[in-house]
Motif scaffolding. Structure first.
Motif, short mmCIF file in Angstrom:
data_model
loop_
_atom_site.label_atom_id
_atom_site.label_comp_id
_atom_site.label_asym_id
_atom_site.label_seq_id
_atom_site.Cartn_x
_atom_site.Cartn_y
_atom_site.Cartn_z
N UNK A 175 0.82 -1.22 0.00
CA UNK A 175 0.00 0.00 0.00
C UNK A 175 0.85 1.27 0.00
N UNK A 176 2.08 1.18 0.47
CA UNK A 176 2.98 2.33 0.38
C UNK A 176 3.22 2.72 -1.08
N UNK A 177 3.11 1.76 -1.99
CA UNK A 177 3.30 2.00 -3.42
C UNK A 177 1.98 2.23 -4.16
N UNK A 178 0.86 1.78 -3.58
CA UNK A 178 -0.39 1.74 -4.32
C UNK A 178 -1.47 2.72 -3.82
N UNK A 179 -1.36 3.22 -2.60
CA UNK A 179 -2.48 3.99 -2.05
C UNK A 179 -2.25 5.50 -2.12
N UNK A 180 -3.05 6.23 -2.91
CA UNK A 180 -3.00 7.69 -2.89
C UNK A 180 -3.35 8.19 -1.48
N UNK A 181 -2.71 9.25 -0.98
CA UNK A 181 -2.91 9.69 0.40
C UNK A 181 -4.37 9.91 0.78
N UNK A 182 -5.19 10.45 -0.14
CA UNK A 182 -6.58 10.73 0.20
C UNK A 182 -7.49 9.51 0.04
N UNK A 183 -6.94 8.38 -0.37
CA UNK A 183 -7.70 7.13 -0.42
C UNK A 183 -7.09 6.07 0.49
N UNK A 184 -6.07 6.46 1.23
CA UNK A 184 -5.28 5.50 2.00
C UNK A 184 -6.12 4.80 3.07
N UNK A 185 -6.92 5.57 3.79
CA UNK A 185 -7.69 4.97 4.89
C UNK A 185 -8.67 3.94 4.39
N UNK A 186 -9.41 4.28 3.33
CA UNK A 186 -10.45 3.35 2.87
C UNK A 186 -9.85 2.12 2.18
N UNK A 392 -15.04 -1.21 18.24
CA UNK A 392 -13.59 -1.38 18.09
C UNK A 392 -13.14 -1.37 16.64
N UNK A 393 -14.05 -1.63 15.71
CA UNK A 393 -13.70 -1.60 14.29
C UNK A 393 -13.25 -0.24 13.81
N UNK A 394 -13.62 0.84 14.53
CA UNK A 394 -13.21 2.18 14.09
C UNK A 394 -11.71 2.40 14.23
N UNK A 395 -11.05 1.62 15.08
CA UNK A 395 -9.61 1.78 15.24
C UNK A 395 -8.85 1.36 13.98
N UNK A 396 -9.53 0.70 13.05
CA UNK A 396 -8.89 0.32 11.78
C UNK A 396 -8.42 1.55 11.01
N UNK A 397 -9.10 2.67 11.17
CA UNK A 397 -8.70 3.92 10.51
C UNK A 397 -7.84 4.78 11.42
N UNK A 398 -7.41 4.22 12.54
CA UNK A 398 -6.60 4.96 13.49
C UNK A 398 -5.20 4.39 13.59
N UNK A 399 -4.88 3.85 14.76
CA UNK A 399 -3.53 3.41 15.04
C UNK A 399 -3.08 2.27 14.13
N UNK A 400 -4.00 1.49 13.60
CA UNK A 400 -3.60 0.30 12.84
C UNK A 400 -3.10 0.60 11.44
N UNK A 401 -3.22 1.86 10.98
CA UNK A 401 -2.60 2.21 9.70
C UNK A 401 -1.62 3.36 9.87
N UNK A 402 -1.22 3.63 11.10
CA UNK A 402 -0.36 4.77 11.40
C UNK A 402 1.05 4.60 10.86
N UNK A 403 1.49 3.36 10.62
CA UNK A 403 2.86 3.14 10.15
C UNK A 403 3.10 3.83 8.81
N UNK A 404 2.10 3.79 7.93
CA UNK A 404 2.28 4.37 6.60
C UNK A 404 2.23 5.89 6.64
N UNK A 405 1.67 6.45 7.72
CA UNK A 405 1.65 7.91 7.90
C UNK A 405 3.02 8.42 8.31
#
Length: 495
Positions: A175-186, A392-405
């Motif tokens: 995803x570091x290669x494939x995800x545009x920043x404004x579509x990264x979360x979804x 708890x599913x909301x954390x998927x858009x939080x800390x669990x994708x923070x590495x790519x940020x």
């Protein structure tokens, strides 16, 4: 300029004045890429394939937690008997006779469920590093394929998780290669939501198979996940630039949105700056805290449903799966909402990650405490468990994708690091649960749920105080650091 937000308009005016051109001329120079359709696009096809891949992986992961109810000789635990000679919670007659197989007591069951994660623990960092250096396609596809294939070879399925450990780091590297920043979360939440979907499907299906065909059939039938790998290796490429079926418009959009193709991870990593990075440690600790309650429920919930609430096997499997249905849906929604907040410039990346982490860790903790005090009421217990896991599913858009940020260049490596620490609760939580619930009393299980709630709330507090969504200086290449410093100096001149 009507399509620009107010902050972008002000920035455009400053930059155009600084460069000595009009707003329209400056816009033309920017030549921003247009967003190609999402439907049937290569990036969303990748997310959907990842979704089903993780569904297979988590379907294989939860098999033992349900099969354990049948494999063990009445779980080899004498339920707590009160002073009047009756069970603490009444035991109904299910009319289903489980054939005893093994005499494992509660602590032994905890050790076996925790042992599932030993191989998963040691492959995270190597998987992340190798995925960042050689590409994630082979490692994610090979991880799922190996997990399914080894599950076919052993009814206990324990060895399959040695392959499973490389899958999530490989996902983040891709995803570091494939995800545009404004579509990264979804995109990342869509692919990762396969984990909750796999648990939701696998739990009742495993119960049905155990009831109808016996517990060994569970591992043989789920091993058919090998078929997924055929589609994966045929349809997926490491980079947009090497994908044979991507449109030119989409390829240009992804590459321009990211800035340039993400360079491969070099041989030498910035180890010391990583070790001293407060935002990285905030992510590590918060994920460990979140995973404690997640793995506690994933591995031990069927046992709680059986020994305390006394649901029969099919009810047990279905009710254990129900919380993951809500988590699956809400994780998808959270990804869309997070991207919308960023696109409309209503919140910064840091604020978005903290908001969804706080919501996804603190509120579920409240409902876990409520589960502990729900007594023998199966309705209340299932309701509170469903609410806890769903929110708890909301954390998927939080800390669990923070590495790519914080470090797009090292996203796979960082996910390997955070998942290595995050797997420790997978080893310890079932063991601790086994010892706390040796007598299968309500008080013992109350301790389990309250402990999980406290740890989860602690993780929310830590990320709120110390988390960040900004790219860290140590994660930038030398040319990027020079460019960043030049931009900062120019901003000072403008202001």
């Amino acid at each position: 300029m009507a399509w620009l937000g107010p902050r972008k308009k002000r920035l455009l005016t400053h930059l155009s004045i600084f460069c000595g051109v009009t707003d329209s001329e400056f816009l033309h120079l920017l030549s921003c890429p247009t967003v190609p359709p999402q439907c049937c696009s290569a990036r969303y096809n990748l997310a959907i394939l990842m979704f089903f891949g993780f569904a297979v992986v988590y379907g294989l992961r939860v098999n033992l937690s349900v099969a354990m109810v049948v494999m063990v000789n009445g779980t080899n635990v004498q339920p707590f008997v009160n002073n009047s000679g009756g069970h603490e919670c009444p035991v109904p007659s299910h009319g289903f006779d489980n054939v005893p197989q093994y005499s494992w007591d509660s602590p032994t069951q905890g050790l076996l469920l925790g042992a599932f994660f030993f191989g998963y623990l040691v492959t995270q960092i190597p998987g992340g590093y190798l995925s960042g250096h050689f590409g994630g396609t082979i490692f994610l596809g090979g991880g799922v394929l190996g997990t399914a294939a080894l599950t076919l070879l052993t009814p206990l399925a324990a060895k399959g998780f040695l392959c499973d450990g490389v899958t999530f780091p490989a996902m983040m590297a891709m995803w570091a290669c494939w995800s545009p920043p404004l579509e990264r979360s979804r995109l990342i939440t869509l692919s990762g939501a396969g984990a909750n979907f796999g648990a939701f499907v696998a739990l009742p299906l495993t119960g049905f198979i155990c009831h109808s065909l016996g517990w060994p059939a569970v591992f043989y039938m789920w091993g058919a996940g090998c078929i997924w790998a055929v589609f994966w290796f045929f349809l997926v490429s490491d980079q947009p630039g090497t994908h044979p079926r991507i449109s030119e418009r989409e390829r240009d959009y992804i590459i321009k949105s990211i800035g340039k193709e993400v360079p491969k991870v070099s041989v030498w990593l910035p180890v010391l700056p990583m070790m001293l990075s407060v935002p990285l440690w905030a992510t590590i600790v918060s994920q460990m805290c979140a995973n404690w309650s997640y793995y506690t429920l994933l591995t031990s919930l069927p046992t709680y449903m059986d020994t305390v609430l006394h649901f029969d096997l099919r009810q047990n499997a279905f009710l254990s799966a129900l919380p993951y249905l809500g988590a699956w849906g809400l994780s998808l929604i959270s990804g869309v909402v997070a991207d919308s907040l960023l696109e409309k410039e209503l919140m910064s990346v840091t604020a978005v990650r903290k908001l969804f982490t706080l919501t996804g860790l603190l509120l579920p903790a409240v409902f876990l405490v409520a589960v502990g005090y729900s007594g023998c009421s199966g309705v209340l217990a299932v309701t509170f468990l469903t609410l806890s896991t769903t929110i708890g599913g909301t954390s998927a858009a939080g800390v669990f994708i923070n590495q790519i940020d914080i470090a797009p260049r090292y996203a796979g490596v960082l996910l390997g690091i955070t998942n290595t620490f995050g797997t420790i609760p997978g080893v310890l939580a079932p063991i601790v649960t086994g010892y706390l619930t040796q007598d299968q009393t309500l008080a013992g299980w109350r301790s389990v749920f309250c402990l999980s709630a406290g740890i989860s709330a602690g993780g929310a507090l830590i990320f709120t105080l110390f988390g960040s969504g900004k790219v860290q200086k140590w994660a930038l290449a030398e040319e990027d650091q020079i460019q960043t410093e030049a931009h900062a100096e120019r901003d000072l001149l403008i202001t």
